[in-house]
Design a protein around this motif. Structure first.
Motif, PDB file in Angstrom:
ATOM      1  N   ALA A  37     -28.758   4.159 -11.976  1.00  0.00           N
ATOM      2  CA  ALA A  37     -27.938   4.779 -13.017  1.00  0.00           C
ATOM      3  C   ALA A  37     -28.308   6.248 -13.204  1.00  0.00           C
ATOM      4  O   ALA A  37     -27.431   7.087 -13.446  1.00  0.00           O
ATOM      5  CB  ALA A  37     -28.093   4.026 -14.335  1.00  0.00           C
ATOM      6  N   ARG A  38     -29.593   6.574 -13.073  1.00  0.00           N
ATOM      7  CA  ARG A  38     -30.037   7.962 -13.249  1.00  0.00           C
ATOM      8  C   ARG A  38     -29.443   8.849 -12.156  1.00  0.00           C
ATOM      9  O   ARG A  38     -28.941   9.930 -12.436  1.00  0.00           O
ATOM     10  CB  ARG A  38     -31.555   8.048 -13.251  1.00  0.00           C
ATOM     11  CG  ARG A  38     -32.053   9.458 -13.474  1.00  0.00           C
ATOM     12  CD  ARG A  38     -33.529   9.581 -13.742  1.00  0.00           C
ATOM     13  NE  ARG A  38     -34.333   8.741 -12.887  1.00  0.00           N
ATOM     14  CZ  ARG A  38     -35.509   8.237 -13.258  1.00  0.00           C
ATOM     15  NH1 ARG A  38     -35.990   8.473 -14.453  1.00  0.00           N
ATOM     16  NH2 ARG A  38     -36.206   7.498 -12.432  1.00  0.00           N
ATOM     17  N   VAL A  39     -29.492   8.413 -10.910  1.00  0.00           N
ATOM     18  CA  VAL A  39     -28.949   9.240  -9.832  1.00  0.00           C
ATOM     19  C   VAL A  39     -27.424   9.313  -9.935  1.00  0.00           C
ATOM     20  O   VAL A  39     -26.821  10.356  -9.685  1.00  0.00           O
ATOM     21  CB  VAL A  39     -29.427   8.770  -8.441  1.00  0.00           C
ATOM     22  CG1 VAL A  39     -28.740   7.501  -7.990  1.00  0.00           C
ATOM     23  CG2 VAL A  39     -29.259   9.875  -7.418  1.00  0.00           C
ATOM     24  N   ARG A  40     -26.760   8.246 -10.338  1.00  0.00           N
ATOM     25  CA  ARG A  40     -25.304   8.265 -10.540  1.00  0.00           C
ATOM     26  C   ARG A  40     -24.940   9.239 -11.657  1.00  0.00           C
ATOM     27  O   ARG A  40     -24.002  10.017 -11.542  1.00  0.00           O
ATOM     28  CB  ARG A  40     -24.806   6.856 -10.863  1.00  0.00           C
ATOM     29  CG  ARG A  40     -23.404   6.748 -11.367  1.00  0.00           C
ATOM     30  CD  ARG A  40     -22.271   6.788 -10.434  1.00  0.00           C
ATOM     31  NE  ARG A  40     -22.391   6.020  -9.225  1.00  0.00           N
ATOM     32  CZ  ARG A  40     -21.593   6.238  -8.196  1.00  0.00           C
ATOM     33  NH1 ARG A  40     -20.657   7.164  -8.252  1.00  0.00           N
ATOM     34  NH2 ARG A  40     -21.720   5.533  -7.104  1.00  0.00           N
ATOM     35  N   SER A  41     -25.706   9.219 -12.742  1.00  0.00           N
ATOM     36  CA  SER A  41     -25.473  10.139 -13.847  1.00  0.00           C
ATOM     37  C   SER A  41     -25.650  11.592 -13.408  1.00  0.00           C
ATOM     38  O   SER A  41     -24.868  12.464 -13.786  1.00  0.00           O
ATOM     39  CB  SER A  41     -26.426   9.814 -15.001  1.00  0.00           C
ATOM     40  OG  SER A  41     -26.329  10.785 -16.006  1.00  0.00           O
ATOM     41  N   GLY A  42     -26.672  11.862 -12.605  1.00  0.00           N
ATOM     42  CA  GLY A  42     -26.888  13.211 -12.090  1.00  0.00           C
ATOM     43  C   GLY A  42     -25.725  13.680 -11.232  1.00  0.00           C
ATOM     44  O   GLY A  42     -25.281  14.826 -11.326  1.00  0.00           O
ATOM     45  N   ALA A  43     -25.198  12.789 -10.391  1.00  0.00           N
ATOM     46  CA  ALA A  43     -24.058  13.124  -9.542  1.00  0.00           C
ATOM     47  C   ALA A  43     -22.807  13.384 -10.387  1.00  0.00           C
ATOM     48  O   ALA A  43     -22.036  14.307 -10.108  1.00  0.00           O
ATOM     49  CB  ALA A  43     -23.808  12.015  -8.533  1.00  0.00           C
ATOM     50  N   GLN A  44     -22.604  12.591 -11.426  1.00  0.00           N
ATOM     51  CA  GLN A  44     -21.448  12.786 -12.298  1.00  0.00           C
ATOM     52  C   GLN A  44     -21.569  14.093 -13.085  1.00  0.00           C
ATOM     53  O   GLN A  44     -20.575  14.790 -13.302  1.00  0.00           O
ATOM     54  CB  GLN A  44     -21.289  11.596 -13.242  1.00  0.00           C
ATOM     55  CG  GLN A  44     -20.830  10.352 -12.514  1.00  0.00           C
ATOM     56  CD  GLN A  44     -20.881   9.100 -13.381  1.00  0.00           C
ATOM     57  OE1 GLN A  44     -21.607   9.033 -14.372  1.00  0.00           O
ATOM     58  NE2 GLN A  44     -20.126   8.083 -12.989  1.00  0.00           N
ATOM     59  N   THR A  45     -22.785  14.434 -13.490  1.00  0.00           N
ATOM     60  CA  THR A  45     -23.017  15.699 -14.188  1.00  0.00           C
ATOM     61  C   THR A  45     -22.698  16.870 -13.272  1.00  0.00           C
ATOM     62  O   THR A  45     -22.021  17.819 -13.662  1.00  0.00           O
ATOM     63  CB  THR A  45     -24.471  15.778 -14.693  1.00  0.00           C
ATOM     64  OG1 THR A  45     -24.710  14.698 -15.592  1.00  0.00           O
ATOM     65  CG2 THR A  45     -24.757  17.095 -15.376  1.00  0.00           C
ATOM     66  N   LEU A  46     -23.192  16.817 -12.035  1.00  0.00           N
ATOM     67  CA  LEU A  46     -22.899  17.877 -11.080  1.00  0.00           C
ATOM     68  C   LEU A  46     -21.399  17.980 -10.825  1.00  0.00           C
ATOM     69  O   LEU A  46     -20.848  19.082 -10.756  1.00  0.00           O
ATOM     70  CB  LEU A  46     -23.643  17.636  -9.762  1.00  0.00           C
ATOM     71  CG  LEU A  46     -23.338  18.654  -8.666  1.00  0.00           C
ATOM     72  CD1 LEU A  46     -23.782  20.055  -9.083  1.00  0.00           C
ATOM     73  CD2 LEU A  46     -23.985  18.247  -7.362  1.00  0.00           C
ATOM     74  N   SER A  47     -20.729  16.857 -10.707  1.00  0.00           N
ATOM     75  CA  SER A  47     -19.285  16.847 -10.503  1.00  0.00           C
ATOM     76  C   SER A  47     -18.568  17.554 -11.663  1.00  0.00           C
ATOM     77  O   SER A  47     -17.639  18.338 -11.453  1.00  0.00           O
ATOM     78  CB  SER A  47     -18.789  15.413 -10.371  1.00  0.00           C
ATOM     79  OG  SER A  47     -17.398  15.371 -10.261  1.00  0.00           O
ATOM     80  N   ALA A  48     -19.020  17.310 -12.874  1.00  0.00           N
ATOM     81  CA  ALA A  48     -18.428  17.969 -14.047  1.00  0.00           C
ATOM     82  C   ALA A  48     -18.663  19.477 -13.994  1.00  0.00           C
ATOM     83  O   ALA A  48     -17.751  20.267 -14.301  1.00  0.00           O
ATOM     84  CB  ALA A  48     -19.009  17.387 -15.334  1.00  0.00           C
ATOM     85  N   TYR A  49     -19.864  19.916 -13.590  1.00  0.00           N
ATOM     86  CA  TYR A  49     -20.157  21.348 -13.466  1.00  0.00           C
ATOM     87  C   TYR A  49     -19.281  21.985 -12.388  1.00  0.00           C
ATOM     88  O   TYR A  49     -18.779  23.097 -12.559  1.00  0.00           O
ATOM     89  CB  TYR A  49     -21.624  21.579 -13.133  1.00  0.00           C
ATOM     90  CG  TYR A  49     -22.597  21.198 -14.219  1.00  0.00           C
ATOM     91  CD1 TYR A  49     -22.223  21.136 -15.561  1.00  0.00           C
ATOM     92  CD2 TYR A  49     -23.915  20.898 -13.917  1.00  0.00           C
ATOM     93  CE1 TYR A  49     -23.126  20.781 -16.544  1.00  0.00           C
ATOM     94  CE2 TYR A  49     -24.827  20.554 -14.890  1.00  0.00           C
ATOM     95  CZ  TYR A  49     -24.431  20.497 -16.209  1.00  0.00           C
ATOM     96  OH  TYR A  49     -25.332  20.154 -17.175  1.00  0.00           O
ATOM     97  N   LEU A  50     -19.098  21.290 -11.269  1.00  0.00           N
ATOM     98  CA  LEU A  50     -18.244  21.811 -10.208  1.00  0.00           C
ATOM     99  C   LEU A  50     -16.799  21.933 -10.679  1.00  0.00           C
ATOM    100  O   LEU A  50     -16.130  22.937 -10.408  1.00  0.00           O
ATOM    101  CB  LEU A  50     -18.327  20.915  -8.974  1.00  0.00           C
ATOM    102  CG  LEU A  50     -19.626  21.016  -8.180  1.00  0.00           C
ATOM    103  CD1 LEU A  50     -19.784  19.819  -7.254  1.00  0.00           C
ATOM    104  CD2 LEU A  50     -19.680  22.321  -7.398  1.00  0.00           C
ATOM    105  N   ASN A  51     -16.310  20.923 -11.397  1.00  0.00           N
ATOM    106  CA  ASN A  51     -14.949  20.991 -11.943  1.00  0.00           C
ATOM    107  C   ASN A  51     -14.793  22.143 -12.921  1.00  0.00           C
ATOM    108  O   ASN A  51     -13.750  22.790 -12.961  1.00  0.00           O
ATOM    109  CB  ASN A  51     -14.560  19.662 -12.599  1.00  0.00           C
ATOM    110  CG  ASN A  51     -14.000  18.682 -11.600  1.00  0.00           C
ATOM    111  OD1 ASN A  51     -13.139  19.027 -10.811  1.00  0.00           O
ATOM    112  ND2 ASN A  51     -14.502  17.459 -11.626  1.00  0.00           N
ATOM    113  N   GLU A  52     -15.838  22.401 -13.701  1.00  0.00           N
ATOM    114  CA  GLU A  52     -15.785  23.528 -14.639  1.00  0.00           C
ATOM    115  C   GLU A  52     -15.702  24.844 -13.878  1.00  0.00           C
ATOM    116  O   GLU A  52     -14.938  25.741 -14.241  1.00  0.00           O
ATOM    117  CB  GLU A  52     -17.002  23.524 -15.560  1.00  0.00           C
ATOM    118  CG  GLU A  52     -16.933  24.614 -16.614  1.00  0.00           C
ATOM    119  CD  GLU A  52     -18.075  24.546 -17.610  1.00  0.00           C
ATOM    120  OE1 GLU A  52     -18.002  25.285 -18.609  1.00  0.00           O
ATOM    121  OE2 GLU A  52     -19.034  23.780 -17.408  1.00  0.00           O
ATOM    122  N   GLY A  53     -16.473  24.971 -12.796  1.00  0.00           N
ATOM    123  CA  GLY A  53     -16.396  26.176 -11.970  1.00  0.00           C
ATOM    124  C   GLY A  53     -15.014  26.354 -11.363  1.00  0.00           C
ATOM    125  O   GLY A  53     -14.480  27.465 -11.291  1.00  0.00           O
TER     126      GLY A  53
END
Length: 122
Positions: free
Chosen positions: A11-27
């Protein structure tokens, strides 16, 4: 207890990937909004938005520290072969694949930015 720890680390690594995905979408959205390319530069524990190229002017976002760095979640590290650069139409002029790693367990997930600008976590 072992199965709970396994679930927690996954769950921790999945959460990290989802967080990065959100940052990329923001960019990506910043590139569309400002009508200029935006690079998502990174270190192992932070990401930054930069205008035009990865060596360009740092873009400041409300709520960030003075270095405009966004910290990744604890025990998560990031690596990639290239930094994604989003064009003013939301496409990725430089596509990239990011590897998100849980530093405790060594589990990894990839976050892919396609040339179309689509961001996926397999």
């Amino acid at each position: 207890m072992p199965s709970f720890l396994s679930y927690y680390r996954s769950a921790r690594v999945r959460s990290g990937a989802q967080t990065l995905s959100a940052y990329l979408n923001e960019g990506r959205q910043m590139a569309i909004k400002t009508n200029t390319p935006v690079c998502m530069s990174y270190t192992t524990s932070t990401v930054q938005y930069r205008q035009s190229t990865c060596g360009g002017t740092t873009l400041y976002v409300a709520g960030l520290n003075s270095a405009a760095s966004i910290r990744l979640p604890d025990n998560i590290s990031l690596s990639s072969t290239a930094s994604a650069i989003f064009g003013n139409l939301g496409n990725a002029t430089t596509a990239a694949t990011y590897t998100v790693t849980d530093t405790v367990s060594g589990r990894t997930l990839t976050v892919t930015v396609a040339a179309s600008g689509r961001i996926t976590i397999p």
